[in-house]
Design an enzyme around this catalytic site. Structure first.
Site, PDB file in Angstrom:
ATOM      1  N   ASP A 180      -6.448   1.967   3.821  1.00  0.00           N
ATOM      2  CA  ASP A 180      -5.166   1.369   3.435  1.00  0.00           C
ATOM      3  C   ASP A 180      -4.539   2.111   2.260  1.00  0.00           C
ATOM      4  O   ASP A 180      -3.315   2.160   2.125  1.00  0.00           O
ATOM      5  CB  ASP A 180      -5.352  -0.101   3.042  1.00  0.00           C
TER       6      ASP A 180
ATOM      7  N   HIS B 190       0.829  -1.219   0.000  1.00  0.00           N
ATOM      8  CA  HIS B 190       0.000   0.000   0.000  1.00  0.00           C
ATOM      9  C   HIS B 190       0.855   1.258   0.000  1.00  0.00           C
ATOM     10  O   HIS B 190       0.645   2.181   0.784  1.00  0.00           O
ATOM     11  CB  HIS B 190      -0.947  -0.008   1.208  1.00  0.00           C
TER      12      HIS B 190
END
Length: 368
Positions: A268, A93
């Site tokens: 995220d 991420h």
């Protein structure tokens, strides 16, 4: 090959990146598996089970000192010194403002392969899917919990009572997260609206006799209209590899009812709600404009046994490819190559480079 499985140390992250049976399969193929002590304990996989399969129990430093390191979550700052040019296979991420981690991966020469951008033959984000399902199921459950008055919520229950539906749920995003969140909320007995941009799903809804969930075309004006009466809003917007767009503005949040709840599952990737900021399982919520915000960045970690089983079932075939072919696996499998985010000091995912304003460090992976 030496494969390391460190213990996750992100706040209350209880998953583990490999089950004992999977470790045993790699050992049987002639490879060495180094599992950090207690790496699987909180997910229901004690050290003894790994030892019985031939994996070697080690400390963190030794687990990281491997050719291939397999994790669940991105390295946290305490783990940065362990990055020494190995292959790292995990959720990264990086587009979610992870500039320090990205530069650490680049400067150390680490090959970072991100679960969230690996694609199958059909172009689906196949390693993200199982965790999206868990998070989608969970989004409605935690939202319902925080709506309780003693938790600071409005006191509205999501559920059917004497044939009448109670609670309005607005789900923004029609991917795996959104559909699972909508299904759970519908099953509980709430009035559910799912906003998306899938023409086939819209056509299917129009042909369906089911009243709930309603499926409507997502556009800013519609979000602004529906969010005013929503008791629970689930943010479930995803853009492959890139930072999530803010589809819910701060101005929209200001119009919501006091004690209503937002669960931003897209946190995220930076979050799709303008007022969202990352939280942890230890301190999962905060109040902004009278609205409870739940923005935990590793939601599936709350259900580690189920989540570990689901995640590793998807990731392990790719682990085997990397073990058997090394980086040649990236040439053999274009979908796995799509997961490559950093390589030889360069960012190989354009969406990450753009999100972090590091396009000068971008270079497409040539496969050679």
């Amino acid at each position: 090959m030496r494969i390391g499985v460190p213990k996750e140390i992100k706040n209350l992250e209880n998953r583990v990146a490999m089950t004992p049976d999977q470790a045993g399969e790699l050992v049987a193929l002639g490879h060495e598996v180094l599992i950090e002590e207690r790496a699987g304990a909180t997910a229901g996989f004690p050290d003894e089970q790994y030892a019985a399969q031939g994996a070697r129990r080690v400390n963190a430093a030794d687990a990281w000192l491997s050719d291939l390191v397999v994790k669940v979550k991105e390295p946290v700052p305490e783990e940065y010194p362990y990055l020494r040019g190995q292959v790292l296979f995990t959720f990264l991420h990086l587009a979610a403002a992870a500039r320090e981690l990205t530069t650490t991966l680049l400067d150390s020469g680490t090959t970072g392969i991100a679960y969230e951008t690996v694609e199958d033959a059909g172009g689906r984000l196949c390693l993200l899917t199982p965790m999206s399902a868990v998070a989608g199921n969970m989004a409605t459950l935690v939202g319902a919990w925080h709506l309780a008055k003693h938790n600071g919520g409005s006191g509205v229950q999501l559920g059917e009572v004497d044939g009448e539906r109670h609670g309005k749920v607005l789900v923004i995003g029609d991917g795996v997260v959104g559909n699972h969140a909508a299904a759970v909320a519908t099953g509980m007995g709430a009035e559910v609206t799912l906003l998306g941009r899938n023409e086939q799903q819209l056509a299917d809804y129009r042909r369906s006799a089911a009243e709930w969930p309603r499926y409507l075309w997502s556009e800013p004006e519609r979000i602004a209209e529906l969010i005013v009466d929503a008791d629970l809003v689930v943010g479930a917007v995803l853009m492959r590899g890139a930072r999530a767009p803010h589809v819910v503005s701060e101005a929209m949040v200001r119009t919501m009812k006091p004690g209503s709840v937002i669960v931003d599952v897209a946190i995220d990737q930076g979050g799709c709600v303008e007022t969202a900021r990352p939280t942890t399982h230890e301190a999962p919520v905060y109040l902004a404009h009278g609205v409870i915000h739940y923005c935990v960045t590793n939601m599936p970690g709350a259900y580690p046994h189920t989540a570990t089983r689901a995640l590793t079932a998807a990731t392990f075939p790719y682990v085997k490819k990397l073990v058997q072919s090394g980086l040649g696996a990236l040439r053999e499998d274009p979908g796995l190559a799509r997961g490559l985010n950093t390589y030889q000091g360069r960012i190989t995912c354009m969406e990450v480079a753009q999100a972090l304003q590091l396009t000068d460090r971008y270079q497409a992976f040539s496969g050679t």
